[in-house]
Design a protein around this motif. Sequence first.
Motif, PDB file in Angstrom:
ATOM      1  N   GLU A 176     -24.855  66.640  17.256  1.00  0.00           N
ATOM      2  CA  GLU A 176     -23.983  66.443  18.416  1.00  0.00           C
ATOM      3  C   GLU A 176     -24.833  65.968  19.582  1.00  0.00           C
ATOM      4  OE1 GLU A 176     -22.194  70.211  19.395  1.00  0.00           O
ATOM      5  OE2 GLU A 176     -24.100  71.276  19.198  1.00  0.00           O
ATOM      6  N   GLY A 177     -24.193  65.723  20.719  1.00  0.00           N
ATOM      7  CA  GLY A 177     -24.925  65.388  21.918  1.00  0.00           C
ATOM      8  C   GLY A 177     -25.482  66.634  22.582  1.00  0.00           C
ATOM      9  N   ALA A 236     -18.281  53.924  19.073  1.00  0.00           N
ATOM     10  CA  ALA A 236     -18.808  55.287  19.124  1.00  0.00           C
ATOM     11  C   ALA A 236     -18.412  55.897  20.467  1.00  0.00           C
ATOM     12  CB  ALA A 236     -20.318  55.300  18.954  1.00  0.00           C
ATOM     13  N   PHE A 237     -18.317  57.218  20.497  1.00  0.00           N
ATOM     14  CA  PHE A 237     -17.981  57.889  21.753  1.00  0.00           C
ATOM     15  C   PHE A 237     -18.347  59.365  21.663  1.00  0.00           C
ATOM     16  CE2 PHE A 237     -14.132  58.012  19.144  1.00  0.00           C
ATOM     17  CZ  PHE A 237     -13.681  59.323  19.270  1.00  0.00           C
ATOM     18  N   VAL A 238     -18.272  60.037  22.802  1.00  0.00           N
ATOM     19  CA  VAL A 238     -18.472  61.484  22.851  1.00  0.00           C
ATOM     20  C   VAL A 238     -17.224  62.124  23.434  1.00  0.00           C
ATOM     21  CG1 VAL A 238     -20.974  61.298  23.115  1.00  0.00           C
ATOM     22  CG2 VAL A 238     -19.520  61.475  25.160  1.00  0.00           C
ATOM     23  N   THR A 239     -17.069  63.419  23.189  1.00  0.00           N
ATOM     24  CA  THR A 239     -15.999  64.196  23.804  1.00  0.00           C
ATOM     25  C   THR A 239     -16.596  65.426  24.471  1.00  0.00           C
ATOM     26  OG1 THR A 239     -15.580  65.467  21.768  1.00  0.00           O
ATOM     27  CG2 THR A 239     -14.290  63.450  22.106  1.00  0.00           C
ATOM     28  N   SER A 240     -16.077  65.760  25.641  1.00  0.00           N
ATOM     29  CA  SER A 240     -16.472  66.998  26.319  1.00  0.00           C
ATOM     30  C   SER A 240     -15.464  67.280  27.421  1.00  0.00           C
ATOM     31  CB  SER A 240     -17.882  66.893  26.914  1.00  0.00           C
ATOM     32  OG  SER A 240     -17.882  66.121  28.095  1.00  0.00           O
ATOM     33  N   ALA A 241     -15.522  68.489  27.974  1.00  0.00           N
ATOM     34  CA  ALA A 241     -14.570  68.876  29.005  1.00  0.00           C
ATOM     35  C   ALA A 241     -14.730  68.050  30.270  1.00  0.00           C
ATOM     36  CB  ALA A 241     -14.717  70.359  29.330  1.00  0.00           C
ATOM     37  N   LEU A 243     -16.404  64.908  30.400  1.00  0.00           N
ATOM     38  CA  LEU A 243     -16.404  63.466  30.138  1.00  0.00           C
ATOM     39  C   LEU A 243     -15.130  62.987  29.456  1.00  0.00           C
ATOM     40  CD1 LEU A 243     -20.084  62.868  28.913  1.00  0.00           C
ATOM     41  CD2 LEU A 243     -19.130  62.497  31.194  1.00  0.00           C
ATOM     42  N   PHE A 244     -14.312  63.915  28.976  1.00  0.00           N
ATOM     43  CA  PHE A 244     -13.111  63.579  28.213  1.00  0.00           C
ATOM     44  C   PHE A 244     -13.524  62.800  26.955  1.00  0.00           C
ATOM     45  CE2 PHE A 244     -10.269  63.612  32.267  1.00  0.00           C
ATOM     46  CZ  PHE A 244     -10.396  64.963  32.323  1.00  0.00           C
ATOM     47  N   VAL A 245     -13.109  61.547  26.844  1.00  0.00           N
ATOM     48  CA  VAL A 245     -13.547  60.653  25.766  1.00  0.00           C
ATOM     49  C   VAL A 245     -14.364  59.560  26.437  1.00  0.00           C
ATOM     50  CG1 VAL A 245     -12.815  59.075  23.937  1.00  0.00           C
ATOM     51  CG2 VAL A 245     -11.468  61.135  24.431  1.00  0.00           C
ATOM     52  N   MET A 246     -15.668  59.510  26.122  1.00  0.00           N
ATOM     53  CA  MET A 246     -16.563  58.582  26.825  1.00  0.00           C
ATOM     54  C   MET A 246     -17.225  57.643  25.817  1.00  0.00           C
ATOM     55  SD  MET A 246     -17.563  57.686  29.813  1.00  0.00           S
ATOM     56  CE  MET A 246     -16.948  59.084  30.755  1.00  0.00           C
ATOM     57  N   PRO A 247     -17.041  56.321  25.983  1.00  0.00           N
ATOM     58  CA  PRO A 247     -17.594  55.378  25.016  1.00  0.00           C
ATOM     59  C   PRO A 247     -19.118  55.365  25.005  1.00  0.00           C
ATOM     60  CG  PRO A 247     -16.700  54.228  26.924  1.00  0.00           C
ATOM     61  CD  PRO A 247     -16.285  55.658  27.060  1.00  0.00           C
ATOM     62  N   VAL A 248     -19.672  55.150  23.825  1.00  0.00           N
ATOM     63  CA  VAL A 248     -21.113  54.942  23.634  1.00  0.00           C
ATOM     64  C   VAL A 248     -21.299  53.506  23.168  1.00  0.00           C
ATOM     65  CG1 VAL A 248     -23.128  55.575  22.237  1.00  0.00           C
ATOM     66  CG2 VAL A 248     -21.601  57.356  23.124  1.00  0.00           C
ATOM     67  N   VAL A 249     -22.156  52.757  23.851  1.00  0.00           N
ATOM     68  CA  VAL A 249     -22.315  51.328  23.539  1.00  0.00           C
ATOM     69  C   VAL A 249     -23.686  50.988  22.972  1.00  0.00           C
ATOM     70  CG1 VAL A 249     -20.598  50.633  25.258  1.00  0.00           C
ATOM     71  CG2 VAL A 249     -23.022  50.781  25.922  1.00  0.00           C
ATOM     72  N   GLU A 250     -24.611  51.959  22.969  1.00  0.00           N
ATOM     73  CA  GLU A 250     -25.965  51.685  22.469  1.00  0.00           C
ATOM     74  C   GLU A 250     -26.602  52.959  21.951  1.00  0.00           C
ATOM     75  OE1 GLU A 250     -28.797  49.202  24.913  1.00  0.00           O
ATOM     76  OE2 GLU A 250     -29.991  51.059  24.833  1.00  0.00           O
ATOM     77  N   ILE A 251     -27.237  52.871  20.787  1.00  0.00           N
ATOM     78  CA  ILE A 251     -27.973  54.004  20.219  1.00  0.00           C
ATOM     79  C   ILE A 251     -29.369  53.526  19.849  1.00  0.00           C
ATOM     80  CG2 ILE A 251     -28.079  55.729  18.377  1.00  0.00           C
ATOM     81  CD1 ILE A 251     -25.030  55.462  18.108  1.00  0.00           C
ATOM     82  N   ASP A 252     -30.378  54.133  20.465  1.00  0.00           N
ATOM     83  CA  ASP A 252     -31.781  53.764  20.214  1.00  0.00           C
ATOM     84  C   ASP A 252     -32.017  52.268  20.373  1.00  0.00           C
ATOM     85  OD1 ASP A 252     -32.533  56.383  19.763  1.00  0.00           O
ATOM     86  OD2 ASP A 252     -32.280  56.266  17.593  1.00  0.00           O
ATOM     87  N   GLY A 253     -31.409  51.693  21.397  1.00  0.00           N
ATOM     88  CA  GLY A 253     -31.640  50.292  21.712  1.00  0.00           C
ATOM     89  C   GLY A 253     -30.781  49.305  20.948  1.00  0.00           C
ATOM     90  N   LEU A 254     -29.994  49.763  19.973  1.00  0.00           N
ATOM     91  CA  LEU A 254     -29.130  48.877  19.195  1.00  0.00           C
ATOM     92  C   LEU A 254     -27.691  48.987  19.700  1.00  0.00           C
ATOM     93  CD1 LEU A 254     -30.448  49.403  15.549  1.00  0.00           C
ATOM     94  CD2 LEU A 254     -30.969  47.534  17.138  1.00  0.00           C
ATOM     95  N   SER A 255     -27.064  47.842  19.945  1.00  0.00           N
ATOM     96  CA  SER A 255     -25.701  47.834  20.454  1.00  0.00           C
ATOM     97  C   SER A 255     -24.713  48.260  19.384  1.00  0.00           C
ATOM     98  CB  SER A 255     -25.330  46.430  20.950  1.00  0.00           C
ATOM     99  OG  SER A 255     -26.106  46.076  22.071  1.00  0.00           O
ATOM    100  N   ILE A 256     -23.680  48.982  19.806  1.00  0.00           N
ATOM    101  CA  ILE A 256     -22.574  49.357  18.928  1.00  0.00           C
ATOM    102  C   ILE A 256     -21.477  48.310  19.098  1.00  0.00           C
ATOM    103  CG2 ILE A 256     -20.972  51.183  18.270  1.00  0.00           C
ATOM    104  CD1 ILE A 256     -23.985  51.892  18.115  1.00  0.00           C
ATOM    105  N   GLY A 257     -21.030  47.723  18.002  1.00  0.00           N
ATOM    106  CA  GLY A 257     -20.030  46.664  18.082  1.00  0.00           C
ATOM    107  C   GLY A 257     -20.545  45.519  18.924  1.00  0.00           C
ATOM    108  N   ASP A 258     -19.762  45.120  19.930  1.00  0.00           N
ATOM    109  CA  ASP A 258     -20.187  44.021  20.799  1.00  0.00           C
ATOM    110  C   ASP A 258     -20.903  44.510  22.051  1.00  0.00           C
ATOM    111  OD1 ASP A 258     -18.153  45.080  22.308  1.00  0.00           O
ATOM    112  OD2 ASP A 258     -16.886  43.293  22.283  1.00  0.00           O
ATOM    113  N   GLY A 259     -21.278  45.810  22.058  1.00  0.00           N
ATOM    114  CA  GLY A 259     -22.029  46.347  23.192  1.00  0.00           C
ATOM    115  C   GLY A 259     -21.177  46.706  24.384  1.00  0.00           C
TER     116      GLY A 259
END
Length: 280
Positions: A176-177, A236-241, A243-259
Amino acid sequence: MYLNGDFVAEDAAHVSIFDRGLLFADAVYEVFSVLAGRIIDHAAHMARLERSLAEMTIAHDAAATDWAGVLATLIARNDLTEGTIYLQVSRGAADRDFLFPAPGTPPTVFAFTQARALVDNPMAQRGMRILTRPDRRWGRRDIKTVQLLYASMMKMEARAAGVDDVWLVEGDVITEGTSQNACIITRNGHLVTRDLGHHILPGVTRLSLIDIARQSGITVEERPFTIAEAQGAAEAFVTSASLFVMPVVEIDGLSIGDGRPGMETMALRKAYIDHARGTG
């Protein structure tokens, strides 16, 4: 603030230096989101608090307190429209000893508000950039304790690297985060989030979002997923009280989808906010 049954000014709120929350991180907590002056998912948060207390054998009967009334009073007295409420229960104050104090030691209970923008968070428009790091926390991550030092260290490491946060991994599997549940949307449109167990916190926002996704016809898979699978996901995204639903656009320098924040993620964010406004 609310402290041990009373409402007191922030600068008048004090706890003992012998409190076990301070000396041993022997305490549990909850964070409630507030929108338009109303608490979101109150019952689920209270159920998780009661579970955490039971798992830690902290003798506090949460059901005996009118927490709905306490939290409503805090919202009113602090004129809180949007933000969070932090609630903590420790095992109480006693002579410093690794053994738990004698039965009957009163717990220390407090709560306070924090005003912040939850809906109009600019991060939702740009998305989060994430690093992955080894998960070196204790083995009972399903209990919402105040043992947050490693999470805090990883957040500082993310800041030093110029990114937003860290996803924790065991081997190459994401747990998890630092303070959020991690989710991906696969290329075939399935929502994947880590299965529950001792390895992750059972997030309340995660739980609500799974229900929302299934009601929308999205297939949800609760299972482990790897860094490589996340990097190759459509979104990709995270959930929390907070942040609600918060998009993730990059993991370890690599873009997710179109960034950029994904369309499905943003639709789920909107659906969760609608849920929060409608059932707070």
